[in-house]
Scaffold this motif. Structure first.
Motif, mmCIF file in Angstrom:
data_model
loop_
_atom_site.group_PDB
_atom_site.id
_atom_site.type_symbol
_atom_site.label_atom_id
_atom_site.label_comp_id
_atom_site.label_asym_id
_atom_site.label_seq_id
_atom_site.Cartn_x
_atom_site.Cartn_y
_atom_site.Cartn_z
ATOM 1 N N GLU A 20 0.822 -1.213 0.000
ATOM 2 C CA GLU A 20 0.000 0.000 0.000
ATOM 3 C C GLU A 20 0.853 1.259 0.000
ATOM 4 O OE1 GLU A 20 -3.426 2.274 2.664
ATOM 5 O OE2 GLU A 20 -2.738 0.269 3.241
ATOM 6 N N ASP A 21 1.858 1.290 0.859
ATOM 7 C CA ASP A 21 2.659 2.514 0.991
ATOM 8 C C ASP A 21 3.564 2.746 -0.211
ATOM 9 O OD1 ASP A 21 1.424 2.906 3.383
ATOM 10 O OD2 ASP A 21 3.104 2.277 4.628
ATOM 11 N N THR A 22 4.070 1.678 -0.821
ATOM 12 C CA THR A 22 4.866 1.845 -2.035
ATOM 13 C C THR A 22 3.997 2.403 -3.152
ATOM 14 O OG1 THR A 22 6.313 0.008 -1.403
ATOM 15 C CG2 THR A 22 6.367 0.692 -3.697
ATOM 16 N N ALA A 23 2.752 1.933 -3.231
ATOM 17 C CA ALA A 23 1.817 2.495 -4.220
ATOM 18 C C ALA A 23 1.591 3.979 -3.961
ATOM 19 C CB ALA A 23 0.487 1.738 -4.174
ATOM 20 N N ARG A 24 1.482 4.358 -2.702
ATOM 21 C CA ARG A 24 1.292 5.771 -2.355
ATOM 22 C C ARG A 24 2.519 6.597 -2.745
ATOM 23 N NH1 ARG A 24 -2.970 6.820 1.089
ATOM 24 N NH2 ARG A 24 -4.043 5.005 1.951
ATOM 25 N N ILE A 25 3.710 6.068 -2.467
ATOM 26 C CA ILE A 25 4.941 6.791 -2.790
ATOM 27 C C ILE A 25 5.075 6.984 -4.300
ATOM 28 C CG2 ILE A 25 7.467 6.551 -2.820
ATOM 29 C CD1 ILE A 25 7.259 5.332 -0.017
ATOM 30 N N LEU A 26 4.797 5.944 -5.069
ATOM 31 C CA LEU A 26 4.876 6.062 -6.523
ATOM 32 C C LEU A 26 3.840 7.039 -7.052
ATOM 33 C CD1 LEU A 26 5.475 2.326 -7.490
ATOM 34 C CD2 LEU A 26 7.091 4.198 -7.759
ATOM 35 N N ASP A 27 2.660 7.038 -6.461
ATOM 36 C CA ASP A 27 1.624 7.982 -6.869
ATOM 37 C C ASP A 27 2.086 9.419 -6.643
ATOM 38 O OD1 ASP A 27 -0.783 8.111 -8.139
ATOM 39 O OD2 ASP A 27 -1.996 8.007 -6.327
ATOM 40 N N VAL A 28 2.711 9.673 -5.484
ATOM 41 C CA VAL A 28 3.257 11.005 -5.193
ATOM 42 C C VAL A 28 4.304 11.390 -6.231
ATOM 43 C CG1 VAL A 28 4.691 12.305 -3.578
ATOM 44 C CG2 VAL A 28 2.780 10.973 -2.725
ATOM 45 N N HIS A 29 5.186 10.454 -6.547
ATOM 46 C CA HIS A 29 6.257 10.727 -7.507
ATOM 47 C C HIS A 29 5.691 11.126 -8.871
ATOM 48 C CE1 HIS A 29 9.948 10.160 -9.830
ATOM 49 N NE2 HIS A 29 9.251 9.394 -10.654
ATOM 50 N N LEU A 30 4.713 10.373 -9.345
ATOM 51 C CA LEU A 30 4.151 10.648 -10.666
ATOM 52 C C LEU A 30 3.343 11.938 -10.680
ATOM 53 C CD1 LEU A 30 3.117 7.027 -11.674
ATOM 54 C CD2 LEU A 30 5.095 8.338 -12.449
ATOM 55 N N HIS A 31 2.631 12.224 -9.613
ATOM 56 C CA HIS A 31 1.911 13.498 -9.520
ATOM 57 C C HIS A 31 2.894 14.664 -9.558
ATOM 58 C CE1 HIS A 31 -2.304 12.656 -9.146
ATOM 59 N NE2 HIS A 31 -2.105 11.747 -8.220
ATOM 60 N N GLN A 123 -5.632 1.985 -18.565
ATOM 61 C CA GLN A 123 -6.158 3.132 -17.824
ATOM 62 C C GLN A 123 -5.075 3.991 -17.176
ATOM 63 O OE1 GLN A 123 -9.166 1.796 -15.039
ATOM 64 N NE2 GLN A 123 -9.941 0.266 -16.462
ATOM 65 N N GLY A 124 -3.833 3.516 -17.169
ATOM 66 C CA GLY A 124 -2.754 4.267 -16.541
ATOM 67 C C GLY A 124 -2.440 3.727 -15.152
ATOM 68 N N VAL A 125 -1.281 4.137 -14.640
ATOM 69 C CA VAL A 125 -0.801 3.584 -13.368
ATOM 70 C C VAL A 125 -1.635 4.052 -12.172
ATOM 71 C CG1 VAL A 125 1.567 3.224 -14.110
ATOM 72 C CG2 VAL A 125 0.897 5.453 -13.235
ATOM 73 N N HIS A 126 -2.268 5.216 -12.260
ATOM 74 C CA HIS A 126 -3.023 5.712 -11.106
ATOM 75 C C HIS A 126 -4.198 4.794 -10.783
ATOM 76 C CE1 HIS A 126 -0.576 9.270 -11.009
ATOM 77 N NE2 HIS A 126 -0.859 9.530 -12.268
ATOM 78 N N ALA A 127 -4.829 4.215 -11.804
ATOM 79 C CA ALA A 127 -5.918 3.263 -11.566
ATOM 80 C C ALA A 127 -5.386 2.014 -10.858
ATOM 81 C CB ALA A 127 -6.581 2.886 -12.889
ATOM 82 N N PHE A 128 -4.196 1.580 -11.240
ATOM 83 C CA PHE A 128 -3.579 0.426 -10.585
ATOM 84 C C PHE A 128 -3.276 0.730 -9.123
ATOM 85 C CE2 PHE A 128 0.587 -1.609 -9.516
ATOM 86 C CZ PHE A 128 0.099 -2.892 -9.316
ATOM 87 N N PHE A 129 -2.681 1.896 -8.859
ATOM 88 C CA PHE A 129 -2.370 2.261 -7.482
ATOM 89 C C PHE A 129 -3.635 2.381 -6.632
ATOM 90 C CE2 PHE A 129 1.571 4.519 -9.327
ATOM 91 C CZ PHE A 129 2.295 3.330 -9.276
ATOM 92 N N ARG A 130 -4.690 2.918 -7.217
ATOM 93 C CA ARG A 130 -5.958 3.027 -6.485
ATOM 94 C C ARG A 130 -6.503 1.638 -6.146
ATOM 95 N NH1 ARG A 130 -8.153 6.174 -9.694
ATOM 96 N NH2 ARG A 130 -9.313 4.697 -10.978
#
Length: 312
Positions: A20-31, A123-130
């Protein structure tokens, strides 16, 4: 409880939280890459890999490659996909202890990973992270709802709490390396699920000092470092009900208690002065906690390694 079962539950807690937290970190990076077009992608990506313990990548490093290494690499237990697979494998070894709902959640998530990879392409990586965050939240809810508050529960929550301290420190480290701008704080708080709670707590005042104070020192927000350390300390107290007449009974209790008090009695201004040093110290502390837990409760040490094995 058998040490094998206790170790499996401890690592289930760690791996689910890590995914979960790695997904959050990657989401922050891409944003951040999208929000700040002036940022140098190569530098930002190498900085993130260094924070996550994956250094020395050969050739050009792009956001797509970072997502591949930290998000989709099945052979790396520190990636999102690798951590979910490792959590499921540990649950297989503790089937007599975890509830059927927990097992079904982890198994369904594991079987859903191929579809999730296709979702990245469509759909892009953000859908995967969600999707990853949602599945990990379901697992956490089922854990809270279906496990007895016995030794198995305390080992699982201990693992989750230790991983949460480590990953929150790494998440904050990505912010510090990004230069600590106000937009970066906003993205960081949103990625932690802390934005609305932060606004209610500080009445809309977005300030570096308040944001760092909230994520590190807040007693009531469950994803703060202080709250996670306190939870880990409570689990250890339940696992060691007889503290003896002097001090605490185990090395791991000393390490966790020292880290908690080091934050509790540190002012927010002092925290901001040496934020990078505090975060590095927390990451080292988590490694020490893991080693001490392994020595105390498990038959063999399973130290956390953030560096994947080299492929021949």
């Amino acid at each position: 409880m058998l040490s094998r079962i206790a170790e499996s539950l401890y690592w289930i807690g760690r791996y689910v939280e890590r995914a979960e937290d790695t997904a959050r970190i990657l989401d922050v990076h891409l944003h951040r890459m999208v929000a700040d077009p002036w940022v140098d992608e190569e530098t930002a990506c190498r900085s993130l890999l260094a924070v996550m313990g994956v250094g020395g990548a050969d050739g050009p490093v792009t956001s797509a490659r970072v997502v591949g290494l930290l998000g989709l690499d099945e052979q790396n237990p520190s990636s999102v996909v690798g951590a979910l697979a490792a959590a499921r494998e540990n649950a297989r070894g503790a089937r007599e202890t975890v509830s059927s709902e927990m097992w079904e959640c982890l198994n369904t998530t594991w079987h859903g990973l191929p579809d999730a990879r296709r979702r990245v392409e469509q759909q892009g990586v953000h859908a995967f992270f969600r999707w990853v965050r949602e599945r990990c939240s379901v697992m956490a809810g089922l854990t809270d709802a279906t496990m007895s508050r016995d030794e198995g529960w305390h080992f699982l929550v201990l693992g989750r709490s230790v991983e949460r301290v480590d990953m929150t420190a790494r998440l904050l480290s990505t912010h510090v390396r990004a230069g600590g701008s106000i937009p970066s704080w906003l993205t960081l708080l949103r990625s932690c699920g802390a934005w609305e709670t932060f606004l209610r707590t500080y009445r809309g005042s977005l300030d570096d000092r308040y944001a760092a104070e909230f994520l590190l020192l807040d007693r009531l927000f469950p994803r703060s470092v202080f709250a996670a350390l306190s939870r880990a300390e409570a689990c250890l107290s339940e696992l060691e009900p007889d503290p003896g007449r002097a001090g605490v009974a185990t090395d791991v209790q000393r390490i966790v208690g020292r880290a908690r008090t080091g934050l509790e009695f540190r002012g927010a201004d002092e925290l901001m002065t040496d934020l990078g040093g505090v975060l590095s110290s927390l990451e080292r502390t988590c490694s020490q906690i893991n080693d001490a837990v392994s020595r105390r409760y498990f038959r063999q040490t399973s130290a956390v390694s953030w560096v994947p094995e080299a492929v021949a």
